[in-house]
Design a protein around this motif. Structure first.
Motif, PDB file in Angstrom:
ATOM      1  N   PRO A  77       0.760  -1.279  -0.198  1.00  0.00           N
ATOM      2  CA  PRO A  77      -0.369   0.021   0.283  1.00  0.00           C
ATOM      3  C   PRO A  77       0.129   1.490   0.140  1.00  0.00           C
ATOM      4  CG  PRO A  77      -0.907  -1.591   1.781  1.00  0.00           C
ATOM      5  CD  PRO A  77       0.353  -2.293   1.250  1.00  0.00           C
ATOM      6  N   PHE A  83      -5.907   2.225 -11.265  1.00  0.00           N
ATOM      7  CA  PHE A  83      -5.215   1.210 -13.131  1.00  0.00           C
ATOM      8  C   PHE A  83      -6.374   2.274 -14.304  1.00  0.00           C
ATOM      9  CE2 PHE A  83      -5.030  -1.768  -9.238  1.00  0.00           C
ATOM     10  CZ  PHE A  83      -3.950  -2.591 -10.760  1.00  0.00           C
ATOM     11  N   PHE A  89     -14.313  -1.683  -6.121  1.00  0.00           N
ATOM     12  CA  PHE A  89     -15.124  -3.169  -5.861  1.00  0.00           C
ATOM     13  C   PHE A  89     -16.487  -2.507  -6.052  1.00  0.00           C
ATOM     14  CE2 PHE A  89     -11.745  -3.326  -3.383  1.00  0.00           C
ATOM     15  CZ  PHE A  89     -10.680  -3.792  -4.639  1.00  0.00           C
ATOM     16  N   TRP A  91     -19.334  -4.353  -4.850  1.00  0.00           N
ATOM     17  CA  TRP A  91     -20.086  -4.409  -4.147  1.00  0.00           C
ATOM     18  C   TRP A  91     -20.310  -3.338  -3.096  1.00  0.00           C
ATOM     19  CZ3 TRP A  91     -16.529  -7.418  -5.627  1.00  0.00           C
ATOM     20  CH2 TRP A  91     -15.685  -7.459  -5.463  1.00  0.00           C
ATOM     21  N   PHE A 100     -11.489   1.141   2.037  1.00  0.00           N
ATOM     22  CA  PHE A 100     -10.886  -0.680   1.358  1.00  0.00           C
ATOM     23  C   PHE A 100      -8.913  -0.365   2.098  1.00  0.00           C
ATOM     24  CE2 PHE A 100      -8.839  -4.713  -0.519  1.00  0.00           C
ATOM     25  CZ  PHE A 100      -9.726  -4.943  -0.684  1.00  0.00           C
ATOM     26  N   ILE A 104      -8.117  -3.011   5.461  1.00  0.00           N
ATOM     27  CA  ILE A 104      -7.032  -4.355   5.298  1.00  0.00           C
ATOM     28  C   ILE A 104      -6.188  -3.566   6.589  1.00  0.00           C
ATOM     29  CG2 ILE A 104      -5.345  -5.298   3.924  1.00  0.00           C
ATOM     30  CD1 ILE A 104      -8.084  -5.490   3.138  1.00  0.00           C
TER      31      ILE A 104
ATOM     32  N   GLU B 151      -6.307  -7.311  -8.337  1.00  0.00           N
ATOM     33  CA  GLU B 151      -4.538  -6.415  -8.475  1.00  0.00           C
ATOM     34  C   GLU B 151      -4.667  -5.563  -8.157  1.00  0.00           C
ATOM     35  OE1 GLU B 151      -2.965  -6.507 -12.510  1.00  0.00           O
ATOM     36  OE2 GLU B 151      -2.222  -8.457 -12.023  1.00  0.00           O
ATOM     37  N   THR B 152      -6.362  -5.195  -7.996  1.00  0.00           N
ATOM     38  CA  THR B 152      -6.398  -3.870  -7.355  1.00  0.00           C
ATOM     39  C   THR B 152      -6.166  -4.215  -5.412  1.00  0.00           C
ATOM     40  OG1 THR B 152      -7.983  -2.332  -8.710  1.00  0.00           O
ATOM     41  CG2 THR B 152      -8.094  -2.096  -6.098  1.00  0.00           C
ATOM     42  N   GLY B 153      -6.712  -4.895  -5.018  1.00  0.00           N
ATOM     43  CA  GLY B 153      -6.941  -5.630  -3.468  1.00  0.00           C
ATOM     44  C   GLY B 153      -5.221  -5.949  -3.437  1.00  0.00           C
ATOM     45  N   LYS B 154      -4.164  -5.978  -4.167  1.00  0.00           N
ATOM     46  CA  LYS B 154      -3.220  -6.608  -4.128  1.00  0.00           C
ATOM     47  C   LYS B 154      -2.374  -5.019  -3.816  1.00  0.00           C
ATOM     48  CE  LYS B 154      -1.877 -10.751  -6.232  1.00  0.00           C
ATOM     49  NZ  LYS B 154      -1.392 -10.992  -7.565  1.00  0.00           N
ATOM     50  N   VAL B 155      -2.733  -4.159  -4.135  1.00  0.00           N
ATOM     51  CA  VAL B 155      -1.723  -2.875  -4.416  1.00  0.00           C
ATOM     52  C   VAL B 155      -2.292  -2.104  -3.243  1.00  0.00           C
ATOM     53  CG1 VAL B 155      -1.582  -0.876  -4.923  1.00  0.00           C
ATOM     54  CG2 VAL B 155      -1.487  -2.810  -6.164  1.00  0.00           C
ATOM     55  N   LEU B 156      -3.674  -2.288  -2.494  1.00  0.00           N
ATOM     56  CA  LEU B 156      -4.495  -1.817  -1.260  1.00  0.00           C
ATOM     57  C   LEU B 156      -3.872  -2.599   0.111  1.00  0.00           C
ATOM     58  CD1 LEU B 156      -7.381  -0.455  -2.686  1.00  0.00           C
ATOM     59  CD2 LEU B 156      -5.700   0.986  -2.091  1.00  0.00           C
ATOM     60  N   GLY B 157      -2.993  -3.608  -0.069  1.00  0.00           N
ATOM     61  CA  GLY B 157      -2.620  -4.376   0.778  1.00  0.00           C
ATOM     62  C   GLY B 157      -2.751  -6.064   1.044  1.00  0.00           C
ATOM     63  N   CYS B 158      -3.794  -6.445   0.498  1.00  0.00           N
ATOM     64  CA  CYS B 158      -4.685  -7.671   0.299  1.00  0.00           C
ATOM     65  C   CYS B 158      -3.335  -8.779   0.019  1.00  0.00           C
ATOM     66  CB  CYS B 158      -5.812  -8.273  -0.102  1.00  0.00           C
ATOM     67  SG  CYS B 158      -7.088  -7.126   0.424  1.00  0.00           S
ATOM     68  N   ILE B 159      -2.990  -9.142   0.210  1.00  0.00           N
ATOM     69  CA  ILE B 159      -1.182  -9.711  -0.102  1.00  0.00           C
ATOM     70  C   ILE B 159      -1.664 -11.207  -0.087  1.00  0.00           C
ATOM     71  CG2 ILE B 159       1.695 -10.490  -0.142  1.00  0.00           C
ATOM     72  CD1 ILE B 159       0.693  -7.531  -0.401  1.00  0.00           C
ATOM     73  N   TYR B 167     -12.073 -10.779   1.255  1.00  0.00           N
ATOM     74  CA  TYR B 167     -12.301  -9.035   0.693  1.00  0.00           C
ATOM     75  C   TYR B 167     -12.451  -9.371  -0.685  1.00  0.00           C
ATOM     76  CZ  TYR B 167     -11.039  -7.824   5.648  1.00  0.00           C
ATOM     77  OH  TYR B 167     -10.251  -8.027   6.492  1.00  0.00           O
ATOM     78  N   ILE B 168     -12.553  -9.961  -1.804  1.00  0.00           N
ATOM     79  CA  ILE B 168     -12.528  -9.750  -3.140  1.00  0.00           C
ATOM     80  C   ILE B 168     -13.299 -10.560  -3.726  1.00  0.00           C
ATOM     81  CG2 ILE B 168     -11.565  -9.336  -5.172  1.00  0.00           C
ATOM     82  CD1 ILE B 168      -9.192  -7.940  -3.531  1.00  0.00           C
TER      83      ILE B 168
END
Ligand SMILES: Nc1ncnc2c1ncn2[C@@H]1O[C@H](COP(=O)(O)OP(=O)(O)O)[C@@H](O)[C@H]1O
Ligand SMILES: [Mg+2]
Lengths: 257, 257
Positions: A77, A83, A89, A91, A100, A104, B151-159, B167-168
């Motif tokens: 982060p 992008f 998201f 939902w 978000f 996290i 990938e949005t999730g990854k960049v925001l910390g969902c590793i 979360y996704i």
């Protein structure tokens, strides 16, 4: 150390069914803190790939990316990314989307809401907190994406043709707003575009890339005082220069800087 | 405005017409309650049978509940694995494809041997019937999560995969899970009746309909139970739509409706 981001000898090859394909070759870029750097180049030259590697979503074949003195190994982060495609998201409401990254991270309910609200205001979307993405226009969606990327207070903001799919009018407005946000947050911004107009209007410096395999042709400082006028003489001259470089590149193989 | 309320009740007209036609045909054309009992006789039967009918309905719902709950609990983790990981999919899909075409009723002998005349025997048949629709729809949901959202999730910390799923992928797949569950409920209810009819149980709506009323040729009772079977399924479906789909999927409006 006066570099926010250093990209050193970065090379990327993809292995495809037809064999190894060079996407980027020996890229070297240095970005200073709070700089607005635009990367421009013909489509397919590896701009997205470059940005994805800075984000940590792809790995370099060789070379390194150093942010604040630390080598980039994977996504985190501390690099916000917007992008090209819509990436909200669906939902989650606007507020929940912006929250978000904080969620996290484990930021608690009240603080989280306050921070998110601050960024929603920054992108001018107050009043839309409880709307779902399907209720928003393309421009609004990208505003939310910007707020969401900023909410975790990243060291750098990476933007991949974020305004590519909105209409020209909205695009101009979004560019102005982005400059305002940049001024207020003092973020370092890496902004990919294939539009010469966009680069001239936004950038402190423009990095010009050549077609496949992408390599850096030239970095040009845009010495036009802000606020800029899109139709000013200087802007036109700079645009000419960029277009020249780009058309030259289209007809020629990779040359060294 | 008068019209909307009028239109709201429009469905009653053909329904009443059909019921009248039934009553008339049975009473004055066929004149044989064994062939076709009159509608009024069926309604009277429902009233006469009310005590055993309620007990049987509860038993059938118990079978249904056992089967559906187990199907859901087994299908969901498998769906996450198959949808999220290409390798798990490749490993498990052949087994699924071999088992899936076996009609649930073909499992009745096995159910009898394994569980004897317990509620679990009928529950098992319902499990078989509901499992595959829930699994197939759910894993499709997990499989089709857009890359840009992950990938949005990854960049925001969902590793970790766990966070990405929580979360996704899970929120994204929820509507597919609901659709699968709804289809599974439909199939499951058909299995309830069939399983009870074929003697996997010594109680329940299907058991009484077939093993008792039909063998005594009490056709008005048979038809009464048929009606109840249909109405219970209708109620289950409506309840599910009301409490699950309409409430959970406001965000889907822009996509579906
Ligand atoms: N995952 C991948 N596998 C193989 N080739 C890829 C992959 N991603 C991108 N490429 C190729 O790399 C080149 C650069 O792509 P990209 O970075 O998307 O260009 P740009 O964003 O400048 O249009 C293109 O030729 C593209 O086909
Ligand atoms: Mg691109």
């Amino acid at each position: 150390m006066n570099h926010k981001l250093e990209i050193r000898n970065l090379t990327k090859t993809f292995s495809t069914e037809e064999g190894e394909m060079g996407a980027l070759e020996d890229i070297n870029i240095e970005v200073t803190p709070a700089e607005f750097l635009c990367i421009i180049g013909p489509s397919g030259c590896g701009k997205t790939t470059l940005l994805r590697m800075v984000a940590g979503l792809d790995h370099p074949s060789s070379g390194e990316i150093i942010l604040d003195g630390k080598e980039v190994k994977g996504p985190s982060p501390d690099r916000g990314m917007v992008f090209q495609e819509f990436s909200l998201f669906p939902w989650r409401t606007v507020l929940k989307n912006v929250e978000f990254g904080l969620e996290i991270k484990g930021v608690g309910g009240k603080a989280r809401g306050e921070i998110a609200e601050k960024y929603i205001e920054l992108v001018g979307l107050q009043g839309f907190e409880n709307h779902y993405p399907y209720e928003l226009s393309g421009g609004m969606k990208q505003r939310v994406a910007i707020a969401r990327a900023l909410a975790t207070e990243p060291a750098i903001l990476l933007m991949d043709e974020p305004f590519g799919s909105v209409d020209a009018q909205t695009r101009n407005v979004l560019q102005e707003e982005l400059l305002e946000i940049w001024k207020r947050t003092k973020k370092t911004i890496l902004f990919v575009t294939h539009s010469v107009d966009e680069a001239v209007y936004l950038a402190d410096r423009v990095a010009v890339m050549s077609a496949r395999p992408g390599c850096l042709v030239k970095c040009l400082a845009v010495n036009i005082p802000r606020p800029r006028k899109r139709t000013s003489l200087e802007a036109n001259e700079f645009r000419e220069k960029l277009l020249m470089l780009l058309s030259l590149e289209r007809s020629k193989a990779c040359i060294s800087v | 405005m008068k019209l909307p309320t009028k239109e709201k009740w429009l469905w009653l007209v053909p329904l009443i017409a059909v019921l009248l036609l039934w009553e008339f045909t049975a009473g004055y054309v066929i004149k044989n309650p064994l062939m076709l009992p009159r509608f009024s006789a069926v309604i009277f039967s429902i009233y006469a049978l009310r005590n055993v009918l309620i007990a049987d309905t509860l038993i059938s719902l118990l079978h249904f509940g056992i089967g559906l709950a187990l199907a859901f609990a087994a299908a969901l983790p498998l769906a996450i694995g198959m949808g999220w990981s290409r390798n798990i999919f490749k490993a498990i899909d052949p087994i699924i494809e071999i088992l899936r075409p076996i009609p649930p009723l073909a499992w009745i002998p096995i159910a009898m041997i394994w569980f004897h005349l317990t509620h679990y025997a009928a529950g098992f048949i319902i499990f078989i019937g509901a499992f595959f629709p829930i699994l197939i729809d759910s894993y499709t949901g997990f499989r089709d999560v857009p890359k840009v959202l992950v990938e949005t999730g990854k960049v925001l910390g969902c590793i970790s995969d766990k966070k990405q799923i929580k979360y996704i992928a899970f929120p994204y797949a929820l509507p597919s899970i609901a659709t699968g569950t709804r289809v599974g409920m439909g199939v499951g209810w058909m299995c309830v009746v069939a399983a009870e009819m074929f003697g996997v149980s010594d109680s329940g709506l299907g058991y009484r309909l077939f093993q008792k009323f039909y063998f005594l040729h009490q056709m008005d009772y048979v038809v009464a139970y048929m009606l109840v079977l249909g109405l219970v399924a209708l109620c289950l479906d409506r309840l599910f739509r009301h409490f699950v789909e309409d409430k959970l999927f406001k965000w889907k409006k822009g996509i579906v409706k």
